[in-house]
Write an enzyme that holds these catalytic residues in place. Structure first.
Site, PDB file in Angstrom:
ATOM      1  N   CYS A 276       0.825  -1.219   0.000  1.00  0.00           N
ATOM      2  CA  CYS A 276       0.000   0.000   0.000  1.00  0.00           C
ATOM      3  C   CYS A 276       0.851   1.259   0.000  1.00  0.00           C
ATOM      4  CB  CYS A 276      -0.891   0.005   1.235  1.00  0.00           C
ATOM      5  SG  CYS A 276      -1.784  -1.528   1.426  1.00  0.00           S
TER       6      CYS A 276
HETATM    7  N1  SAJ Z   1       6.754   2.311   8.558  1.00  0.00           N
HETATM    8  C1  SAJ Z   1       7.851   3.062   8.964  1.00  0.00           C
HETATM    9  N2  SAJ Z   1       7.663   4.011   9.921  1.00  0.00           N
HETATM   10  C2  SAJ Z   1       6.433   4.242  10.469  1.00  0.00           C
HETATM   11  C3  SAJ Z   1       5.326   3.475  10.034  1.00  0.00           C
HETATM   12  C4  SAJ Z   1       5.516   2.515   9.079  1.00  0.00           C
HETATM   13  O1  SAJ Z   1       8.975   2.872   8.496  1.00  0.00           O
HETATM   14  O2  SAJ Z   1       6.336   5.116  11.348  1.00  0.00           O
HETATM   15  C5  SAJ Z   1       6.932   1.316   7.502  1.00  0.00           C
HETATM   16  C6  SAJ Z   1       6.566  -0.084   7.941  1.00  0.00           C
HETATM   17  O3  SAJ Z   1       7.690  -0.732   8.512  1.00  0.00           O
HETATM   18  C7  SAJ Z   1       6.138  -0.732   6.634  1.00  0.00           C
HETATM   19  C8  SAJ Z   1       5.542   0.424   5.837  1.00  0.00           C
HETATM   20  O4  SAJ Z   1       6.032   1.621   6.444  1.00  0.00           O
HETATM   21  O5  SAJ Z   1       7.267  -1.233   5.952  1.00  0.00           O
HETATM   22  C9  SAJ Z   1       4.008   0.439   5.839  1.00  0.00           C
HETATM   23  O6  SAJ Z   1       3.596   0.318   7.144  1.00  0.00           O
HETATM   24  P1  SAJ Z   1       2.054   0.580   7.623  1.00  0.00           P
HETATM   25  O7  SAJ Z   1       2.086   0.633   9.102  1.00  0.00           O
HETATM   26  O8  SAJ Z   1       1.456   1.715   6.904  1.00  0.00           O
HETATM   27  O9  SAJ Z   1       1.301  -0.767   7.295  1.00  0.00           O
HETATM   28  P2  SAJ Z   1       0.549  -1.424   6.041  1.00  0.00           P
HETATM   29  O10 SAJ Z   1       1.123  -0.976   4.756  1.00  0.00           O
HETATM   30  O11 SAJ Z   1       0.468  -2.873   6.339  1.00  0.00           O
HETATM   31  O12 SAJ Z   1      -0.966  -0.961   6.148  1.00  0.00           O
HETATM   32  C10 SAJ Z   1      -1.333   0.322   5.894  1.00  0.00           C
HETATM   33  C11 SAJ Z   1      -2.370   0.589   6.990  1.00  0.00           C
HETATM   34  N3  SAJ Z   1      -1.626   0.829   8.211  1.00  0.00           N
HETATM   35  C12 SAJ Z   1      -1.861   1.745   9.145  1.00  0.00           C
HETATM   36  O13 SAJ Z   1      -2.698   2.613   9.015  1.00  0.00           O
HETATM   37  C13 SAJ Z   1      -1.079   1.635  10.420  1.00  0.00           C
HETATM   38  C14 SAJ Z   1      -3.221   1.620   6.481  1.00  0.00           C
HETATM   39  O14 SAJ Z   1      -2.441   2.715   6.150  1.00  0.00           O
HETATM   40  C15 SAJ Z   1      -4.009   1.066   5.316  1.00  0.00           C
HETATM   41  O15 SAJ Z   1      -5.209   0.500   5.814  1.00  0.00           O
HETATM   42  C16 SAJ Z   1      -3.287   0.002   4.560  1.00  0.00           C
HETATM   43  O16 SAJ Z   1      -1.921   0.361   4.586  1.00  0.00           O
HETATM   44  C17 SAJ Z   1      -3.842  -0.054   3.169  1.00  0.00           C
HETATM   45  O17 SAJ Z   1      -4.377  -1.116   2.843  1.00  0.00           O
HETATM   46  O18 SAJ Z   1      -3.815   0.961   2.473  1.00  0.00           O
END
Ligand code: SAJ
Length: 444
Positions: A276
């Site tokens: 995503c």
């Molecule tokens: N990450 C960082 N720093 C942060 C947060 C995340 O480096 O502070 C990295 C994570 O390690 C990962 C990537 O970013 O590699 C994405 O992480 P994520 O927490 O956004 O998780 P996803 O991609 O599994 O899911 C996200 C959902 N997560 C959250 O809202 C916490 C949400 O944004 C959406 O529902 C989903 O993408 C989607 O389907 O769009």
């Protein structure tokens, strides 16, 4: 006598005689199908994967957030059925489409899954049907791609059939937020489409938020994910800044997070993975390029986030150099390869880039991930090693890429000689002979 398809569909939703259809039975579609079942609907699921449909019909859930007993109960009662035969959709009065929207190699949208799903739905469409697209996509998809296809079949949107966009907000593995209790945005082509879609989703989702158009709904999702990508890019740049100033970025972020208003904590890392955050903003960037507008925040965040694996490998090189070793010939143990903690999904994981960059520099790389025993890359399988004291001791460097909670980081610190910790996983461990480099500065 003209049939009032809207009233008929609203009545069928209200008394649950409507049949709900779901196209794409993955981490979005299957939980949604289960919620429709729980709301009392008969649900027909269509997926192109024979293995997925066969597994589901035998009561096996391939989705972490869908308990097998819930699935088996709905299959056994006849409420839920899944098939690779699109004809199953002819029984549906409402169809939600939840198929992937990846990027092509050119970083342009790959709409092939949406188009294939739309074609299946159209072949099974009938008057009185509601169609809701849930896949994250560029603004205008519902109106410019989905609507004309239905009109070409002779349907009027809002009269014969109803069409809306409703973004998925599934966060796999999230213990608090799941399909039923996460507010759902809905934007229809015209008020009747919004009204019907809202009526359907309100039967199984606690909070449904209508917006004025599909474009508003499509952009809502893209804002949500671009917001994350840009803020992660900001803290990743802050890590680079702190490194040059000899300051611990984690200390700075934790201190900033004490501000009770006007700040939201994000944490730096080795890059961003998942299907995503690294991808969705590019759908908006692509759309705006067609309108001759350059989305600078999206492009800059992507530039910084995708450069983080190089930053990590530079850290590894610096750490080895300080003990008169080169990357070439060194043994590197990569700890954690999933794209985020406590899951087994490797899609777009920065671990792939870090491993490739280390091997390009001549390192011998092995990995350990408690949730990922092996993975496929370039057509061959790569197996993880057990995280033994011996493995830790014989590594010239241990690189923490994903900070799974299942790992004992004190033991890592006690047994290793050099650790590059990209996730602050060793915070709170006690000092040992190991040298620990964080993304920004020596651990205090
Ligand atoms: N990450 C960082 N720093 C942060 C947060 C995340 O480096 O502070 C990295 C994570 O390690 C990962 C990537 O970013 O590699 C994405 O992480 P994520 O927490 O956004 O998780 P996803 O991609 O599994 O899911 C996200 C959902 N997560 C959250 O809202 C916490 C949400 O944004 C959406 O529902 C989903 O993408 C989607 O389907 O769009």
């Amino acid at each position: 006598m003209t049939v009032d398809h809207k009233q008929r569909l609203l009545a069928a939703i209200a008394d649950r005689t409507a049949v709900a259809g779901v196209v794409g039975l993955g981490y979005v579609g299957l939980p949604l199908a289960m919620e429709f079942c729980e709301a009392g609907f008969t649900v027909v699921g269509f997926d192109v994967s024979e293995a997925v449909c066969a597994g589901l019909m035998s009561g096996q859930s391939h989705i972490l957030d869908v308990p097998a007993d819930q699935l088996a109960r709905h299959v056994k009662s006849g409420k839920f059925s899944a098939s690779t035969d699109e004809a199953i959709l002819s029984r549906a009065d409402a169809i939600s489409i939840a198929v992937p929207t990846p990027l092509a190699k050119t970083r342009d949208p790959d709409m092939s899954f949406v188009i294939a799903a739309a074609a299946s739905v159209e072949r099974q469409a009938h008057k009185g049907m509601l169609i809701v697209l849930e896949s994250t996509t560029y603004p205008g998809t519902t109106r410019d791609l989905m609507q004309p296809r239905l009109e070409a079949l002779g349907y009027t949107i809002g009269g014969d059939v109803f069409l809306a966009f409703s973004p998925e907000r599934v966060d796999p593995g999230n213990p608090t937020w799941h399909t039923k209790n996460t507010p759902k945005i809905i934007g229809g082509i015209g008020p009747s489409s919004t009204e019907v879609a809202k009526a359907l989703y309100e039967t199984c989702i606690d909070t449904v938020v209508p917006v004025s158009s599909p474009e508003a709904a499509e952009l809502t999702k893209l804002l949500e994910n671009t917001f994350r990508s840009v803020n992660i890019g900001l803290v990743n740049e802050m890590a680079i800044i702190c490194d040059r100033l000899g300051v611990d970025v984690w200390e700075v972020i934790d201190a900033a997070a004490t501000k009770p208003f006007g700040f939201m904590k994000f944490t730096p890392g080795p890059g961003i993975g998942g299907h995503c955050i690294p991808l969705d903003p590019h759908y908006l960037a692509w759309k705006m390029r067609t309108l001759n507008y350059k989305t600078r925040f999206i492009d800059l965040a992507s530039e910084i986030n995708s450069a983080m694996p190089d930053v990590v490998v530079e850290k590894v090189s610096r750490g080895l150099n300080e003990v008169s070793k080169s990357v070439k010939g060194s043994r590197a143990l990569v700890l954690g390869v999933a794209y985020k903690r406590d899951i087994d999904d490797m899609r777009e994981s920065p671990a792939f880039d870090v491993i490739r960059l280390l091997e390009e520099r001549g390192a011998q790389v092995v990995f350990h991930d408690p949730h990922v025993p092996k993975f496929r890359e370039d057509g061959h399988e790569r197996f993880g090693v057990a995280l033994t004291d011996d493995e830790l001791a014989k590594a010239d460097v241990v690189v923490v890429i994903t900070d799974h909670r299942a790992v004992d980081y004190q033991r890592v610190r006690d047994q290793a000689s050099l650790v590059v910790d990209t996730r602050n996983a060793l915070a709170g461990t006690t000092a040992s002979k190991a040298r620990v480099l964080s993304l920004s500065a020596l651990h205090r």
